[in-house]
Motif scaffolding. Structure first.
Motif, PDB file in Angstrom:
ATOM      1  N   LEU A   1       0.835  -1.110   0.051  1.00 19.01           N
ATOM      2  CA  LEU A   1       0.073  -0.082  -0.058  1.00 19.01           C
ATOM      3  C   LEU A   1       0.767   1.190   0.161  1.00 19.01           C
ATOM      4  CD1 LEU A   1      -3.047  -1.029   2.336  1.00 19.01           C
ATOM      5  CD2 LEU A   1      -2.635  -1.200   0.003  1.00 19.01           C
ATOM      6  N   ASP A   2       2.002   1.305   0.532  1.00 19.51           N
ATOM      7  CA  ASP A   2       2.779   2.530   0.596  1.00 19.51           C
ATOM      8  C   ASP A   2       4.346   2.307  -0.027  1.00 19.51           C
ATOM      9  OD1 ASP A   2       3.266   2.258   4.389  1.00 19.51           O
ATOM     10  OD2 ASP A   2       3.557   0.921   2.566  1.00 19.51           O
ATOM     11  N   PHE A   3       4.494   1.440  -0.442  1.00 19.03           N
ATOM     12  CA  PHE A   3       5.745   1.038  -1.362  1.00 19.03           C
ATOM     13  C   PHE A   3       5.672   0.370  -2.486  1.00 19.03           C
ATOM     14  CE2 PHE A   3       6.693  -3.287  -0.399  1.00 19.03           C
ATOM     15  CZ  PHE A   3       6.034  -3.622   0.675  1.00 19.03           C
ATOM     16  N   GLN A   4       6.791   0.549  -3.088  1.00 16.49           N
ATOM     17  CA  GLN A   4       6.622  -0.491  -4.704  1.00 16.49           C
ATOM     18  C   GLN A   4       7.454  -1.815  -4.549  1.00 16.49           C
ATOM     19  OE1 GLN A   4       7.752   2.431  -7.561  1.00 16.49           O
ATOM     20  NE2 GLN A   4       5.812   2.658  -8.037  1.00 16.49           N
ATOM     21  N   ALA A   5       7.031  -2.795  -5.002  1.00  7.89           N
ATOM     22  CA  ALA A   5       7.546  -4.080  -4.572  1.00  7.89           C
ATOM     23  C   ALA A   5       8.278  -4.693  -6.063  1.00  7.89           C
ATOM     24  CB  ALA A   5       6.755  -5.124  -4.117  1.00  7.89           C
ATOM     25  N   THR A   6       9.661  -4.690  -6.184  1.00  2.00           N
ATOM     26  CA  THR A   6       9.988  -5.165  -7.352  1.00  2.00           C
ATOM     27  C   THR A   6       9.881  -6.491  -7.502  1.00  2.00           C
ATOM     28  OG1 THR A   6      12.273  -4.849  -6.146  1.00  2.00           O
ATOM     29  CG2 THR A   6      11.657  -3.101  -7.778  1.00  2.00           C
ATOM     30  N   THR A   7      10.016  -7.246  -6.399  1.00  2.00           N
ATOM     31  CA  THR A   7       9.872  -8.576  -6.244  1.00  2.00           C
ATOM     32  C   THR A   7       8.624  -9.017  -5.021  1.00  2.00           C
ATOM     33  OG1 THR A   7      12.411  -8.828  -6.387  1.00  2.00           O
ATOM     34  CG2 THR A   7      11.351 -10.858  -5.562  1.00  2.00           C
ATOM     35  N   MET A   8       8.299 -10.051  -5.532  1.00  2.00           N
ATOM     36  CA  MET A   8       7.083 -10.817  -4.751  1.00  2.00           C
ATOM     37  C   MET A   8       7.357 -12.264  -4.520  1.00  2.00           C
ATOM     38  SD  MET A   8       4.123 -10.065  -3.279  1.00  2.00           S
ATOM     39  CE  MET A   8       3.307  -8.809  -3.831  1.00  2.00           C
ATOM     40  N   PHE A   9       7.321 -12.283  -3.103  1.00  2.42           N
ATOM     41  CA  PHE A   9       7.517 -13.796  -2.627  1.00  2.42           C
ATOM     42  C   PHE A   9       5.915 -14.492  -2.149  1.00  2.42           C
ATOM     43  CE2 PHE A   9      11.914 -13.887  -2.848  1.00  2.42           C
ATOM     44  CZ  PHE A   9      12.476 -12.517  -2.499  1.00  2.42           C
ATOM     45  N   TRP A  10       5.752 -15.331  -2.705  1.00  2.00           N
ATOM     46  CA  TRP A  10       4.741 -16.170  -2.142  1.00  2.00           C
ATOM     47  C   TRP A  10       4.904 -17.584  -1.161  1.00  2.00           C
ATOM     48  CZ3 TRP A  10      -0.382 -14.471  -2.095  1.00  2.00           C
ATOM     49  CH2 TRP A  10      -0.520 -13.630  -2.893  1.00  2.00           C
ATOM     50  N   TYR A  11       4.505 -17.464   0.082  1.00  2.46           N
ATOM     51  CA  TYR A  11       4.701 -18.660   0.925  1.00  2.46           C
ATOM     52  C   TYR A  11       3.473 -19.210   1.069  1.00  2.46           C
ATOM     53  CZ  TYR A  11       9.086 -16.119   1.836  1.00  2.46           C
ATOM     54  OH  TYR A  11      10.458 -15.591   1.877  1.00  2.46           O
ATOM     55  N   ARG A  12       3.756 -20.488   1.670  1.00  6.83           N
ATOM     56  CA  ARG A  12       2.572 -21.327   2.155  1.00  6.83           C
ATOM     57  C   ARG A  12       3.050 -21.582   3.622  1.00  6.83           C
ATOM     58  NH1 ARG A  12       0.927 -26.129  -1.510  1.00  6.83           N
ATOM     59  NH2 ARG A  12      -0.904 -26.505   0.362  1.00  6.83           N
ATOM     60  N   GLN A  13       2.036 -21.767   4.578  1.00  2.79           N
ATOM     61  CA  GLN A  13       2.464 -22.488   5.773  1.00  2.79           C
ATOM     62  C   GLN A  13       1.339 -23.321   6.226  1.00  2.79           C
ATOM     63  OE1 GLN A  13       2.100 -19.332   8.635  1.00  2.79           O
ATOM     64  NE2 GLN A  13       3.793 -20.267  10.211  1.00  2.79           N
ATOM     65  N   PHE A  14       1.780 -24.627   6.644  1.00  2.00           N
ATOM     66  CA  PHE A  14       0.929 -25.451   7.141  1.00  2.00           C
ATOM     67  C   PHE A  14       0.869 -25.350   8.658  1.00  2.00           C
ATOM     68  CE2 PHE A  14      -0.280 -27.693   3.437  1.00  2.00           C
ATOM     69  CZ  PHE A  14       0.790 -27.646   2.730  1.00  2.00           C
ATOM     70  N   PRO A  15      -0.022 -25.935   9.482  1.00  2.00           N
ATOM     71  CA  PRO A  15      -0.272 -25.526  10.857  1.00  2.00           C
ATOM     72  C   PRO A  15       0.776 -26.224  11.760  1.00  2.00           C
ATOM     73  CG  PRO A  15      -2.358 -26.633   9.902  1.00  2.00           C
ATOM     74  CD  PRO A  15      -1.133 -26.746   8.884  1.00  2.00           C
ATOM     75  N   LYS A  16       1.535 -25.220  12.402  1.00  2.00           N
ATOM     76  CA  LYS A  16       2.563 -25.577  13.158  1.00  2.00           C
ATOM     77  C   LYS A  16       3.864 -25.898  12.411  1.00  2.00           C
ATOM     78  CE  LYS A  16      -0.176 -27.200  17.218  1.00  2.00           C
ATOM     79  NZ  LYS A  16      -0.456 -28.209  18.210  1.00  2.00           N
ATOM     80  N   GLN A  17       4.112 -25.225  11.368  1.00  2.38           N
ATOM     81  CA  GLN A  17       5.210 -25.276  10.597  1.00  2.38           C
ATOM     82  C   GLN A  17       5.721 -24.108  10.210  1.00  2.38           C
ATOM     83  OE1 GLN A  17       5.344 -28.227   7.339  1.00  2.38           O
ATOM     84  NE2 GLN A  17       4.011 -29.740   8.725  1.00  2.38           N
ATOM     85  N   SER A  18       6.948 -24.075   9.506  1.00  4.12           N
ATOM     86  CA  SER A  18       7.395 -22.781   9.066  1.00  4.12           C
ATOM     87  C   SER A  18       6.835 -22.375   7.435  1.00  4.12           C
ATOM     88  CB  SER A  18       8.903 -22.839   9.083  1.00  4.12           C
ATOM     89  OG  SER A  18       9.742 -21.670   8.721  1.00  4.12           O
ATOM     90  N   LEU A  19       7.234 -21.182   7.420  1.00  3.24           N
ATOM     91  CA  LEU A  19       6.927 -20.954   5.859  1.00  3.24           C
ATOM     92  C   LEU A  19       7.677 -21.496   4.898  1.00  3.24           C
ATOM     93  CD1 LEU A  19       6.302 -18.500   8.024  1.00  3.24           C
ATOM     94  CD2 LEU A  19       6.425 -17.120   5.961  1.00  3.24           C
ATOM     95  N   MET A  20       6.971 -21.888   3.820  1.00  2.00           N
ATOM     96  CA  MET A  20       7.624 -22.435   2.691  1.00  2.00           C
ATOM     97  C   MET A  20       7.837 -21.745   1.467  1.00  2.00           C
ATOM     98  SD  MET A  20       9.100 -25.135   3.939  1.00  2.00           S
ATOM     99  CE  MET A  20       9.841 -26.009   2.776  1.00  2.00           C
ATOM    100  N   LEU A  21       8.731 -21.337   1.029  1.00  2.00           N
ATOM    101  CA  LEU A  21       8.744 -20.454  -0.311  1.00  2.00           C
ATOM    102  C   LEU A  21       8.081 -21.297  -1.314  1.00  2.00           C
ATOM    103  CD1 LEU A  21       9.525 -17.617  -1.579  1.00  2.00           C
ATOM    104  CD2 LEU A  21      11.597 -18.534  -2.286  1.00  2.00           C
ATOM    105  N   MET A  22       6.993 -20.498  -2.152  1.00  3.75           N
ATOM    106  CA  MET A  22       6.656 -21.110  -3.192  1.00  3.75           C
ATOM    107  C   MET A  22       7.106 -20.632  -4.441  1.00  3.75           C
ATOM    108  SD  MET A  22       2.341 -21.096  -2.031  1.00  3.75           S
ATOM    109  CE  MET A  22       1.846 -22.028  -3.438  1.00  3.75           C
ATOM    110  N   ALA A  23       7.216 -19.452  -4.477  1.00  2.57           N
ATOM    111  CA  ALA A  23       7.443 -18.858  -6.018  1.00  2.57           C
ATOM    112  C   ALA A  23       8.216 -17.468  -5.630  1.00  2.57           C
ATOM    113  CB  ALA A  23       6.589 -18.745  -6.761  1.00  2.57           C
ATOM    114  N   THR A  24       8.956 -17.015  -6.572  1.00  3.54           N
ATOM    115  CA  THR A  24       9.340 -15.609  -6.600  1.00  3.54           C
ATOM    116  C   THR A  24       9.039 -14.892  -7.844  1.00  3.54           C
ATOM    117  OG1 THR A  24      11.152 -16.425  -5.340  1.00  3.54           O
ATOM    118  CG2 THR A  24      11.488 -14.248  -6.179  1.00  3.54           C
ATOM    119  N   SER A  25       8.428 -13.709  -7.852  1.00  4.57           N
ATOM    120  CA  SER A  25       8.260 -13.115  -9.123  1.00  4.57           C
ATOM    121  C   SER A  25       8.777 -11.644  -9.293  1.00  4.57           C
ATOM    122  CB  SER A  25       6.814 -13.102  -9.617  1.00  4.57           C
ATOM    123  OG  SER A  25       6.127 -12.208  -8.591  1.00  4.57           O
ATOM    124  N   ASN A  26       9.396 -11.424 -10.300  1.00  6.50           N
ATOM    125  CA  ASN A  26       9.800  -9.734 -10.637  1.00  6.50           C
ATOM    126  C   ASN A  26       8.308  -9.180 -11.345  1.00  6.50           C
ATOM    127  OD1 ASN A  26      12.089  -9.672  -8.914  1.00  6.50           O
ATOM    128  ND2 ASN A  26      12.953 -10.989 -10.482  1.00  6.50           N
TER     129      ASN A  26
END
Lengths: 114, 115
Positions: A26-51
């Motif tokens: 909302l208040d900055f420009q993102a040159t790169t976007m990461f998408w994560y998924r998180q299963f219950p009681k687990q860490s974040l797992m990177l799914m993909a990176t996009s520019n």
């Protein structure tokens, strides 16, 4: 500063349908976007990176045809879960990255596929 | 390859006592280290980071962390815990020489502060 929104915050859908998740910086420009998924009681797992304006790079084991990522502008990215199945139920978190070291995270979208 | 270890699944501490949440890392280049906190059904909130400079880093909500290069550690600390600090804490590392912003997260440590 560094405000990130995700919509919807909660979604329940039937198996076989597609779900689109929006992520906005909302208040900055993102040159790169990461998408994560998180299963219950687990860490974040990177799914993909996009520019912005480029095709996303997917992590090993993540189906690119199932998880469609569009990074059309510096403030908006979408993740579409196509033909969702119960095993896709998870917490999805976007992370827009401005120029700099720190990543900021959206509030997350909880997806439940019935 | 980069990796992060958070050896404790859960840390319990009494309110008012000091707390420590442990993190060790492995990275081939320059380590950029981060701590984030996650409340239930919420995204991650940035607490603090170490990029370069003073090994003791101060962050949000009274938290601090000390970068120890010889022990490859970046433990999160707070002198006096609050019940409201109860949450899930993630340590993350990025290779500062890699040219990418890809983070590797630890498995998280649940902090429970008891009244």
């Amino acid at each position: 500063g560094a405000v990130v929104s995700q919509h919807p915050s909660w979604v329940i859908c039937k198996s076989g349908t597609s779900v689109k998740i929006e992520c906005r910086s909302l208040d900055f420009q993102a040159t790169t976007m990461f998408w994560y998924r998180q299963f219950p009681k687990q860490s974040l797992m990177l799914m993909a990176t996009s520019n912005e304006g480029s095709k996303a790079t997917y992590e090993q084991g993540v189906e690119k045809d199932k998880f469609l990522i569009n990074h059309a502008s510096l403030t908006l990215s979408t993740l579409t879960v196509t033909s969702a199945h119960p095993e896709d139920s998870s917490f999805y978190i976007c992370s827009p990255s401005p120029w700099g070291e720190t990543q900021y995270f959206g509030p997350g979208t909880r997806l439940l596929v019935l | 390859a980069q990796s992060v270890a958070q050896p404790e699944d859960q840390v319990n501490v009494a309110e008012g006592n000091p707390l420590t949440v442990k993190c060790t890392y492995s990275v081939s280049g320059n380590p950029y280290l981060f701590w984030y906190v996650q409340y239930p059904n919420r995204g991650l909130q940035f607490l603090l980071k170490y990029i370069t400079g003073d090994n003791l880093v101060k962050g949000s909500y009274g938290f601090e962390a000390e970068f120890n290069k010889s022990q490859t550690s970046f433990h999160l600390k707070k002198p006096s815990a609050l019940v409201s600090d109860s949450a899930l804490y993630f340590c993350a590392v990025r290779d500062g020489n890699s040219g990418t912003y890809k983070y590797i997260f630890g498995t998280g440590t649940r902090l429970k502060v008891l009244a």
